[in-house]
Design a protein around this motif. Sequence first.
Motif, PDB file in Angstrom:
ATOM      1  N   ILE A 106       0.845  -1.201   0.000  1.00  0.00           N
ATOM      2  CA  ILE A 106       0.000   0.000   0.000  1.00  0.00           C
ATOM      3  C   ILE A 106       0.879   1.250   0.000  1.00  0.00           C
ATOM      4  O   ILE A 106       0.630   2.198  -0.751  1.00  0.00           O
ATOM      5  CB  ILE A 106      -0.966  -0.015   1.202  1.00  0.00           C
ATOM      6  N   TYR A 107       1.907   1.242   0.819  1.00  0.00           N
ATOM      7  CA  TYR A 107       2.810   2.395   0.851  1.00  0.00           C
ATOM      8  C   TYR A 107       3.461   2.609  -0.508  1.00  0.00           C
ATOM      9  O   TYR A 107       3.460   3.724  -1.038  1.00  0.00           O
ATOM     10  CB  TYR A 107       3.872   2.230   1.936  1.00  0.00           C
ATOM     11  N   MET A 108       3.996   1.551  -1.091  1.00  0.00           N
ATOM     12  CA  MET A 108       4.653   1.699  -2.395  1.00  0.00           C
ATOM     13  C   MET A 108       3.668   2.151  -3.465  1.00  0.00           C
ATOM     14  O   MET A 108       4.006   2.940  -4.340  1.00  0.00           O
ATOM     15  CB  MET A 108       5.345   0.391  -2.786  1.00  0.00           C
ATOM     16  N   ALA A 109       2.428   1.662  -3.398  1.00  0.00           N
ATOM     17  CA  ALA A 109       1.417   2.047  -4.384  1.00  0.00           C
ATOM     18  C   ALA A 109       0.987   3.498  -4.211  1.00  0.00           C
ATOM     19  O   ALA A 109       0.514   4.125  -5.174  1.00  0.00           O
ATOM     20  CB  ALA A 109       0.203   1.123  -4.279  1.00  0.00           C
ATOM     21  N   SER A 110       1.146   4.038  -3.018  1.00  0.00           N
ATOM     22  CA  SER A 110       0.740   5.422  -2.793  1.00  0.00           C
ATOM     23  C   SER A 110       1.798   6.423  -3.251  1.00  0.00           C
ATOM     24  O   SER A 110       1.516   7.614  -3.379  1.00  0.00           O
ATOM     25  CB  SER A 110       0.408   5.640  -1.312  1.00  0.00           C
ATOM     26  N   LEU A 111       2.983   5.945  -3.529  1.00  0.00           N
ATOM     27  CA  LEU A 111       4.061   6.806  -4.014  1.00  0.00           C
ATOM     28  C   LEU A 111       3.872   7.110  -5.494  1.00  0.00           C
ATOM     29  O   LEU A 111       3.193   6.364  -6.198  1.00  0.00           O
ATOM     30  CB  LEU A 111       5.414   6.117  -3.799  1.00  0.00           C
ATOM     31  N   PRO A 112       4.471   8.181  -5.976  1.00  0.00           N
ATOM     32  CA  PRO A 112       4.405   8.445  -7.421  1.00  0.00           C
ATOM     33  C   PRO A 112       4.924   7.244  -8.211  1.00  0.00           C
ATOM     34  O   PRO A 112       5.841   6.550  -7.758  1.00  0.00           O
ATOM     35  CB  PRO A 112       5.310   9.663  -7.604  1.00  0.00           C
TER      36      PRO A 112
END
Length: 146
Positions: free
Chosen positions: A15-21
Amino acid sequence: MQLTSFTDYGLRALIYMASLPTGHMTNITEVTEIYGVSRNHMVKIVNQLSREGFILTTRGKNGGIRLAMPAEKIVVGEVVRRLEPLQLVNCETCAITPACRLRGILNNAVQIFLKELDNYTLADLVRENHPLYKILLPEPGAHPAR
């Protein structure tokens, strides 16, 4: 059903990685600090996510971790299948195994659970989730261009 902390934090890391640009690299230290999990535990999770093809890892000075594919292609049910030991009961040593109907019922329940998770992608969890961006990406303008 309760997920193991391994799967729970694996999903959180994704989720964190997906929320990054798109294409942005992060690192294990950043993820562990955000979620307050031990680095050792997150290293194991990241290694498994990498082996399963959900993330790419790059070593070295400019290294880091990022999604291996667009968030739209990462199905939550598939992540859980690959990270979670889905055996709810151990029937190997049970005396009633030959006549027990519970195992079949529990297996059906797991399949229904996974089928529901298959309806969602990682993108569904982060798309236009502004409260999530404020928590994970506190810097103005840091939210993804999705």
